[in-house]
Design a protein around this motif. Structure first.
Motif, PDB file in Angstrom:
ATOM      1  N   ALA A 162     -19.613   6.334  28.887  1.00  0.00           N
ATOM      2  CA  ALA A 162     -19.541   5.130  28.061  1.00  0.00           C
ATOM      3  C   ALA A 162     -18.229   4.389  28.292  1.00  0.00           C
ATOM      4  CB  ALA A 162     -19.686   5.493  26.582  1.00  0.00           C
TER       5      ALA A 162
ATOM      6  N   ARG B  33     -20.340   0.903  31.221  1.00  0.00           N
ATOM      7  CA  ARG B  33     -20.809  -0.315  30.540  1.00  0.00           C
ATOM      8  C   ARG B  33     -20.970  -1.485  31.509  1.00  0.00           C
ATOM      9  NH1 ARG B  33     -16.513  -1.249  26.635  1.00  0.00           N
ATOM     10  NH2 ARG B  33     -15.407   0.581  27.421  1.00  0.00           N
TER      11      ARG B  33
ATOM     12  N   PHE C 193     -26.147   5.931  26.792  1.00  0.00           N
ATOM     13  CA  PHE C 193     -24.723   6.088  27.024  1.00  0.00           C
ATOM     14  C   PHE C 193     -24.336   7.448  26.461  1.00  0.00           C
ATOM     15  CE2 PHE C 193     -24.595   1.344  27.019  1.00  0.00           C
ATOM     16  CZ  PHE C 193     -23.996   1.169  28.256  1.00  0.00           C
ATOM     17  N   SER C 194     -23.204   7.990  26.907  1.00  0.00           N
ATOM     18  CA  SER C 194     -22.766   9.281  26.365  1.00  0.00           C
ATOM     19  C   SER C 194     -21.248   9.355  26.351  1.00  0.00           C
ATOM     20  CB  SER C 194     -23.334  10.434  27.210  1.00  0.00           C
ATOM     21  OG  SER C 194     -22.785  10.410  28.518  1.00  0.00           O
ATOM     22  N   ASP C 195     -20.721  10.149  25.426  1.00  0.00           N
ATOM     23  CA  ASP C 195     -19.291  10.463  25.404  1.00  0.00           C
ATOM     24  C   ASP C 195     -19.107  11.851  24.809  1.00  0.00           C
ATOM     25  OD1 ASP C 195     -19.561  10.170  22.655  1.00  0.00           O
ATOM     26  OD2 ASP C 195     -18.415   8.316  22.521  1.00  0.00           O
TER      27      ASP C 195
ATOM     28  N   HIS D 118     -24.812  11.786  22.978  1.00  0.00           N
ATOM     29  CA  HIS D 118     -25.400  10.640  23.687  1.00  0.00           C
ATOM     30  C   HIS D 118     -26.314   9.849  22.765  1.00  0.00           C
ATOM     31  CE1 HIS D 118     -28.572  13.763  24.168  1.00  0.00           C
ATOM     32  NE2 HIS D 118     -29.407  12.732  24.077  1.00  0.00           N
ATOM     33  N   LEU D 119     -26.388   8.541  23.026  1.00  0.00           N
ATOM     34  CA  LEU D 119     -27.334   7.697  22.299  1.00  0.00           C
ATOM     35  C   LEU D 119     -28.447   7.281  23.247  1.00  0.00           C
ATOM     36  CD1 LEU D 119     -27.117   4.365  22.971  1.00  0.00           C
ATOM     37  CD2 LEU D 119     -24.927   4.690  21.872  1.00  0.00           C
TER      38      LEU D 119
ATOM     39  N   ILE E 280     -21.875  -1.984  21.473  1.00  0.00           N
ATOM     40  CA  ILE E 280     -21.287  -0.774  22.059  1.00  0.00           C
ATOM     41  C   ILE E 280     -19.929  -1.085  22.668  1.00  0.00           C
ATOM     42  CG2 ILE E 280     -21.591   0.980  23.872  1.00  0.00           C
ATOM     43  CD1 ILE E 280     -24.655   0.666  23.389  1.00  0.00           C
TER      44      ILE E 280
ATOM     45  N   LYS F 103     -16.436   0.812  21.763  1.00  0.00           N
ATOM     46  CA  LYS F 103     -15.717   1.604  22.757  1.00  0.00           C
ATOM     47  C   LYS F 103     -14.409   0.965  23.210  1.00  0.00           C
ATOM     48  CE  LYS F 103     -16.682   4.958  24.165  1.00  0.00           C
ATOM     49  NZ  LYS F 103     -16.361   6.315  23.665  1.00  0.00           N
TER      50      LYS F 103
ATOM     51  N   LEU G 270     -19.308   7.091  20.171  1.00  0.00           N
ATOM     52  CA  LEU G 270     -20.601   6.402  20.153  1.00  0.00           C
ATOM     53  C   LEU G 270     -21.363   6.612  18.854  1.00  0.00           C
ATOM     54  CD1 LEU G 270     -21.984   7.053  23.756  1.00  0.00           C
ATOM     55  CD2 LEU G 270     -21.453   4.830  22.754  1.00  0.00           C
TER      56      LEU G 270
ATOM     57  N   TYR H  54     -22.329   3.818  16.560  1.00  0.00           N
ATOM     58  CA  TYR H  54     -23.371   2.847  16.897  1.00  0.00           C
ATOM     59  C   TYR H  54     -24.627   3.052  16.048  1.00  0.00           C
ATOM     60  CZ  TYR H  54     -26.982   0.485  19.662  1.00  0.00           C
ATOM     61  OH  TYR H  54     -28.023  -0.293  20.067  1.00  0.00           O
TER      62      TYR H  54
END
Length: 522
Positions: free
Chosen positions: A323, A328, A344-346, A350-351, A365, A369, A376, A379
Motif C-alpha cells: 500500500a 498506489r 491493498f495490504s500493509d 489486507h483490504l 486510501i 496512507k 489500512l 479505510y
C-alpha cells in the motif's frame, strides 16, 4: 548525428567484446558520452549504422560475434578463472557459472540474499560464458562492488535521547556513467540486503541503455513509527555523512522502500546547506519528481507483455500487494488501462473490494496512507463494501494478474503455487526481489507470465534520464516499449524465448561487461 542504442545497437556493442583487439578498436571509434537515451557516434559510424538498421531489422547475436572464435575461446578457457590452492579452470559455460557461485559462497556465505541473486544471475549468463569464455572473467569482477560504505547515523528522538542506526551506500559499478540508485529505510536493511539490491541494480540500470551506473543505499531505521520531526532529524544526520560520497555527476540517490518525497526533501535540504552545487545540466539533485514513475513503469511493462500475447489490461482483475506509493501508483495506472485493482495490504492486514477499487476509493486510501504510520484498517470506516482480512490470506482471492509491491521475497514457492491454482495468469514485480528463486521455477513450470523487477522497476531511471519533467506519458511508454523489445529479443536469441528474467539479465550484463572490458583491470 545521433542514434539510439536499440536492439541493433546492443548487438553492435556485443561485437566489440569478441577479443582484446576488437574491444580496443571499438572503444576508440565509439564515444559513449551523453546522459540521455542517445549516444554520440562518429559521423561515418552513425551513417553506416542508420543504413544498416534499415536494411537488417533482426541480426543474429551469433553473427555479431557475441561468442568468440575458436582460437580466442581456447585461449581464455586455458586461463585459470581463480588461483587459490592451484589453478581453477572451466570447460563449459555452466561450469564457469557454478565456479562463480562457489566463489561467492566462499567469500560471503553468510549473505544468503546476495548468494541467491548471484546464483540466479549466473545461471542466466552461462550461455554467454559458453560462447565467449572471457565474459566469465568480467562476471568475476562484477560480483565485487567498487565501493562499500558503512557508517553510523546518530540522531535525537523526541524525548532527547540519542539514537543510533547503521547507514549504507554501495557504489557498485560506474562503467557506464555516474552512480544512480535507490535509498531504502527499514528494519530489514542490512549489508546482505544492500549488496543483493546493488548487484541487481547493475543489470537493471544498464538495461535501460542510458549512461548511468549502479548504486544502492539506506539505513536500518523503520520510518513508519517515527514522528515527522524525528524523521527530519534522522535524514539530516544521514545526509551529513552521505554527502561525502554523493552529488551531481557522482552518485544520484533516488526514492526506494521507506523513502518518499518527504525523506528525500529533508536530505536535499541538508545537502544544500553543506554544498554549493546542487544541480547539473539543469536537473536538480535529489529531485522527488519521479514520485509515480516506478509504478507507472510497472503497469506499462505489464501492458507490453499482454500485447505480446494479443491481450490487453482492460477488464483484468488485479491483486496489488502493498500500500506504499508504488502500489498506489500501480493501481492508479491500472484504472487508466481499464483494469480492476482489487486489493491493498500493509502490516495490519489486507483490504479487498470485490467489485474493484475505483478512483474515489483510491483517493480515500491515498489520504489515509499519506499520513505517516497510518494503517489500512481505517479505510473500513469509509467503505460499506470492503472486506478486511477476508479471506484470511490475500492470495486466496481469485485474480488475473498479481502485482507484489511490498516486501522482498513476498512471493515464495508456495505463494506462486497458490496463485497459479487460483487462476492467476501472471506475476509482475512492483517491488525489489519480490519473487524468490524457487518461486520463479514454479512460475515457469506453470506457464505464468512473469515480469522481473530487473525489467519492471526501470521507470525511475527512465524518468531521470529523460530530464525529470517536460515529457509525455506517450514518450515514457515508447521508452518502456524499446527496453521491453530489447529484452524480449535478447531472450529469444539466447534460446530463452519468453524468459524476460534471462533476457533482462543478459542484455544488462552485456552492456556493462563490454564497457568494463574496454576499461581494463579496474
Amino acid at each position: 548525428m545521433l542514434t539510439r542504442i536499440s536492439f541493433q545497437g546492443l548487438q553492435r556493442l556485443k561485437k566489440s567484446a569478441s577479443g582484446c583487439a576488437s574491444v580496443c578498436a571499438s572503444s576508440a571509434s565509439t564515444s559513449l558520452t551523453g546522459n540521455g537515451p542517445t549516444r554520440e557516434l562518429s559521423s561515418s559510424t552513425s551513417t553506416s549504422a542508420a543504413a544498416s538498421s534499415k536494411s537488417i531489422s533482426k541480426r543474429s547475436l551469433i553473427g555479431q560475434n557475441v561468442h568468440s572464435n575458436m582460437q580466442i575461446s581456447k585461449s581464455w578457457r586455458n586461463k585459470p578463472l581463480f588461483r587459490r590452492q592451484g589453478d581453477v579452470r572451466f570447460r563449459t559455460g555452466l561450469e564457469a557459472a557454478n565456479l562463480l557461485v562457489e566463489e561467492a559462497n566462499r567469500r560471503d556465505s553468510h549473505e544468503k540474499q546476495f548468494i541467491d541473486s548471484v546464483t540466479a544471475t549466473m545461471n542466466c549468463l552461462s550461455p554467454i560464458f559458453e560462447r565467449n569464455p572471457r565474459y566469465a572473467f568480467v562476471a568475476k569482477q562484477l560480483m565485487e562492488p567498487e565501493r562499500f560504505i558503512q557508517f553510523r547515523v546518530p540522531w535525537l528522538d523526541d524525548t532527547g535521547v540519542i539514537r543510533m542506526n547503521r547507514g549504507y551506500r554501495i557504489q557498485y559499478n560506474s562503467s557506464l556513467g555516474p552512480y544512480e540508485g535507490a535509498l531504502h529505510f527499514g528494519s530489514h536493511v542490512n549489508s546482505e540486503t544492500m549488496k543483493s539490491l546493488g548487484f541487481d541494480s547493475v543489470f537493471s540500470n544498464s538495461l535501460t541503455g542510458y549512461g548511468i551506473g549502479a548504486s544502492v543505499g539506506g539505513c536500518d531505521l523503520n520510518p513508519f513509527d517515527k514522528s515527522e520531526a524525528e524523521i527530519q532529524r534522522f535524514c539530516q544526520s544521514y545526509m551529513t555523512e552521505l554527502v561525502k560520497y554523493v552529488g551531481p555527476d557522482i552518485d544520484l540517490p533516488t526514492m526506494g522502500m521507506g523513502v518518499g518525497e518527504k525523506e528525500l526533501g529533508y536530505m536535499y535540504g541538508q545537502y544544500k546547506r553543506i554544498n554549493i552545487k546542487s544541480s547539473s545540466g539543469g536537473k536538480p539533485f535529489l529531485s522527488a519528481s519521479a514520485t509515480n514513475a516506478t509504478g507507472v513503469g510497472v503497469v506499462h511493462f505489464a501492458n507490453e507483455m499482454l500485447k505480446d500475447k494479443g491481450d490487453t489490461l482492460k477488464g483484468k482483475r488485479c491483486l496489488v500487494i502493498g500500500a506504499g506509493k508504488v502500489a498506489r501508483s500501480v493501481a492508479s495506472k491500472l484504472l487508466e488501462f481499464g483494469a480492476i485493482p482489487l486489493t491493498f495490504s500493509d502490516s495490519s492486514g489486507h483490504l479487498y473490494e470485490p467489485d474493484g477499487i475505483d478512483e474515489a476509493k483510491l483517493k480515500t486510501i491515498d489520504k489515509i496512507k499519506d499520513e505517516r504510520g497510518a494503517l489500512l484498517g481505517r479505510y473500513i470506516i469509509a467503505s460499506t463494501t470492503a472486506q478486511f482480512n477476508d479471506p484470511q490470506d490475500i492470495l486466496d482471492i481469485s485474480c488475473d494478474l498479481c502485482f507484489p509491491c511490498a516486501a522482498m521475497n513476498d512471493i515464495t514457492m508456495d505463494a506462486a503455487t497458490k496463485l497459479a491454482d487460483n487462476g492467476c495468469k501472471g506475476i509482475i514485480e512492483g517491488g525489489y526481489s519480490a519473487v524468490t528463486n524457487d518461486a520463479r521455477k514454479i512460475i515457469k513450470k506453470r506457464g505464468l507470465m512473469y515480469g522481473p523487477h530487473t525489467l519492471t522497476l526501470t521507470g525511475c531511471a527512465i524518468h531521470h534520464s529523460l530530464g525529470g519533467t517536460g515529457f509525455s506519458d506517450e514518450q515514457f511508454a515508447a521508452e518502456i516499449r524499446r527496453i521491453y523489445k530489447d529484452t524480449r529479443n535478447t531472450a529469444q536469441e539466447f534460446h530463452a524465448r519468453g524468459d524476460l528474467f534471462a533476457g533482462a539479465t543478459i542484455t544488462g550484463f552485456l552492456r556493462v561487461a563490454n564497457a568494463m572490458l574496454a576499461h581494463g583491470a579496474v
